[in-house]
Write an enzyme that holds these catalytic residues in place. Structure first.
Site, mmCIF file in Angstrom:
data_model
loop_
_atom_site.group_PDB
_atom_site.id
_atom_site.type_symbol
_atom_site.label_atom_id
_atom_site.label_comp_id
_atom_site.label_asym_id
_atom_site.label_seq_id
_atom_site.Cartn_x
_atom_site.Cartn_y
_atom_site.Cartn_z
ATOM 1 C CE1 TYR A 39 39.425 49.271 -17.481
ATOM 2 C CE2 TYR A 39 41.724 49.197 -16.808
ATOM 3 C CZ TYR A 39 40.486 49.820 -16.796
ATOM 4 O OH TYR A 39 40.330 51.002 -16.099
ATOM 5 C CB SER B 6 43.669 52.908 -16.875
ATOM 6 O OG SER B 6 44.182 52.094 -15.837
HETATM 7 N N1 LIG Z 1 38.603 52.976 -10.348
HETATM 8 C C1 LIG Z 1 39.847 52.869 -10.724
HETATM 9 O O1 LIG Z 1 40.727 52.455 -9.972
HETATM 10 C C2 LIG Z 1 40.261 53.276 -12.109
HETATM 11 C C3 LIG Z 1 41.619 53.274 -12.393
HETATM 12 C C4 LIG Z 1 42.025 53.663 -13.655
HETATM 13 C C5 LIG Z 1 41.099 54.050 -14.600
HETATM 14 N N2 LIG Z 1 39.773 54.031 -14.298
HETATM 15 C C6 LIG Z 1 38.845 54.476 -15.333
HETATM 16 O O2 LIG Z 1 38.021 55.487 -14.820
HETATM 17 C C7 LIG Z 1 36.735 55.429 -15.461
HETATM 18 C C8 LIG Z 1 35.640 55.331 -14.417
HETATM 19 O O3 LIG Z 1 35.870 54.174 -13.642
HETATM 20 P P1 LIG Z 1 35.100 53.910 -12.281
HETATM 21 O O4 LIG Z 1 36.051 53.203 -11.403
HETATM 22 O O5 LIG Z 1 34.421 55.139 -11.797
HETATM 23 O O6 LIG Z 1 34.000 52.864 -12.801
HETATM 24 P P2 LIG Z 1 32.571 52.472 -12.181
HETATM 25 O O7 LIG Z 1 32.295 51.096 -12.646
HETATM 26 O O8 LIG Z 1 32.575 52.755 -10.735
HETATM 27 O O9 LIG Z 1 31.590 53.494 -12.920
HETATM 28 C C9 LIG Z 1 31.444 53.422 -14.324
HETATM 29 C C10 LIG Z 1 30.156 54.072 -14.740
HETATM 30 O O10 LIG Z 1 30.018 53.873 -16.168
HETATM 31 C C11 LIG Z 1 28.700 53.407 -16.451
HETATM 32 N N3 LIG Z 1 28.742 52.616 -17.673
HETATM 33 C C12 LIG Z 1 29.277 51.381 -17.857
HETATM 34 N N4 LIG Z 1 29.109 50.984 -19.112
HETATM 35 C C13 LIG Z 1 28.466 51.978 -19.765
HETATM 36 C C14 LIG Z 1 28.000 52.149 -21.082
HETATM 37 N N5 LIG Z 1 28.190 51.205 -22.001
HETATM 38 N N6 LIG Z 1 27.379 53.305 -21.410
HETATM 39 C C15 LIG Z 1 27.181 54.269 -20.487
HETATM 40 N N7 LIG Z 1 27.590 54.154 -19.198
HETATM 41 C C16 LIG Z 1 28.218 53.024 -18.842
HETATM 42 C C17 LIG Z 1 28.314 52.595 -15.227
HETATM 43 O O11 LIG Z 1 26.906 52.438 -15.124
HETATM 44 C C18 LIG Z 1 28.904 53.449 -14.109
HETATM 45 O O12 LIG Z 1 28.009 54.466 -13.723
HETATM 46 C C19 LIG Z 1 36.818 54.253 -16.421
HETATM 47 O O13 LIG Z 1 37.182 54.700 -17.687
HETATM 48 C C20 LIG Z 1 37.912 53.395 -15.818
HETATM 49 O O14 LIG Z 1 38.500 52.559 -16.771
HETATM 50 C C21 LIG Z 1 39.325 53.652 -13.068
#
Ligand SMILES: NC(=O)c1ccc[n+]([C@@H]2O[C@H](COP(=O)([O-])OP(=O)(O)OC[C@H]3O[C@@H](n4cnc5c(N)ncnc54)[C@H](O)[C@@H]3O)[C@@H](O)[C@H]2O)c1
Length: 266
Positions: free
Chosen positions: A159, A146
């Site tokens: 985080y 991130s």
């Molecule tokens: N959305 C953003 O703006 C953003 C920005 C920077 C980084 N990220 C990173 O991108 C990645 C995905 O984020 P996102 O926004 O799609 O999140 P999200 O919450 O939309 O989706 C996350 C998915 O992970 C699954 N999950 C959660 N805990 C779990 C576990 N213990 N075991 C297995 N599955 C699990 C959830 O059920 C979900 O399907 C993450 O690593 C997040 O930190 C997201």
């Protein structure tokens, strides 16, 4: 799914990819993009209900990355079903709305869960996958990190530092396994519209503000992160390891993540 404009066609026929957290958000876009490129795709997620609507052809294994046994099971499932494992994408992470806190307000339970999923989960999945990859003499591990792992932001006391640790995990593994035919990389998204941030942004009224502060003038979409995984994990990136790619619309360069989103309550 929307393909990013000018997207490149990758040929991943014959390759097997395991994506954690692939039932929603960025992980789902990664699964769909890899499927379109011809790969055998295995999605591991705790959300079996959301996985029901994954496109046909994506294999699903229910599992919690915080549980070591579930990690071993997901890797074994991929190997048994698809004949090996070429790419692991560590994507499952949590940033619960109630985790926007300064350090002294963290409960032990909340802290432990963030560490268990976001840090230990990445290590356990990599540990299970690398066993297979070392034996094969090939493979790629990609940590989804991130922009908040590069710069500080308010109220991300767990985080943010854990995302920084995910960056270093990829560098550590990249160096450690380089001579064994295995590349380890990371991708750092900026703000991307997914279930993870949709609710928080709505609460903070911050979508427009965040878009304005991003040099490209908008929030990213999950397919743009998926496109980066396709390149980073492809043979076209064969000399790329132990490093990170920011896919953040330029927000890191402007150092604008921290101010003022997400703002603490007045
Ligand atoms: N959305 C953003 O703006 C953003 C920005 C920077 C980084 N990220 C990173 O991108 C990645 C995905 O984020 P996102 O926004 O799609 O999140 P999200 O919450 O939309 O989706 C996350 C998915 O992970 C699954 N999950 C959660 N805990 C779990 C576990 N213990 N075991 C297995 N599955 C699990 C959830 O059920 C979900 O399907 C993450 O690593 C997040 O930190 C997201």
């Amino acid at each position: 799914m929307t393909r990013p404009q000018g997207s490149i066609q990758y040929d991943n026929r014959g390759r097997v990819v395991l994506v954690t957290g692939g039932a929603n958000g960025i992980g789902r876009a990664i699964c769909e993009s890899w499927l379109q490129s011809g790969a055998a795709v295995v999605c591991m997620d705790i959300d079996a209900a959301a996985a029901e609507s994954l496109p046909e052809g994506i294999l699903f294994v229910r599992g919690d990355t915080a549980e070591r046994g579930d990690c071993d099971n997901a890797v074994a499932f991929a190997c048994d079903s698809c004949g090996g494992l070429d790419v692991l994408i560590n994507n499952a992470a949590i940033q619960p709305r109630d985790s926007y806190l300064p350090q002294h307000e963290y409960s032990a339970e909340l802290w432990d869960r963030l560490v268990a999923v976001n840090l230990t989960g990445y290590a356990q999945m990599a540990g299970s996958a690398l066993k297979v990859m070392v034996e094969q003499g090939s493979g790629v591990v990609c940590n989804i990190c991130s922009a908040q792992g590069h710069r500080t932001a308010r109220q991300v006391a767990a985080y943010g530092p854990i995302k920084a640790a995910n960056l270093l995990q990829a560098r550590q593994w990249g160096v450690e396994y380089a001579r064994l035919g295995i590349r380890c990389v990371s991708i750092s998204p900026g703000a991307v519209m997914t279930p993870m941030i949709r609710a928080t942004l709505a609460e903070q009224g911050g979508a427009a503000a965040l878009a304005n502060r991003t040099p490209l003038g908008r929030i990213g979409n999950p397919e743009e992160i998926a496109a980066a995984t396709l390149w980073m994990c492809s043979p076209a990136a064969s000399f790329v390891t132990a490093t990170d790619l920011l896919v953040d619309g330029g927000i890191d360069a402007l150092a604008a993540f921290a101010d003022p989103w997400p703002m603490p309550a007045e």
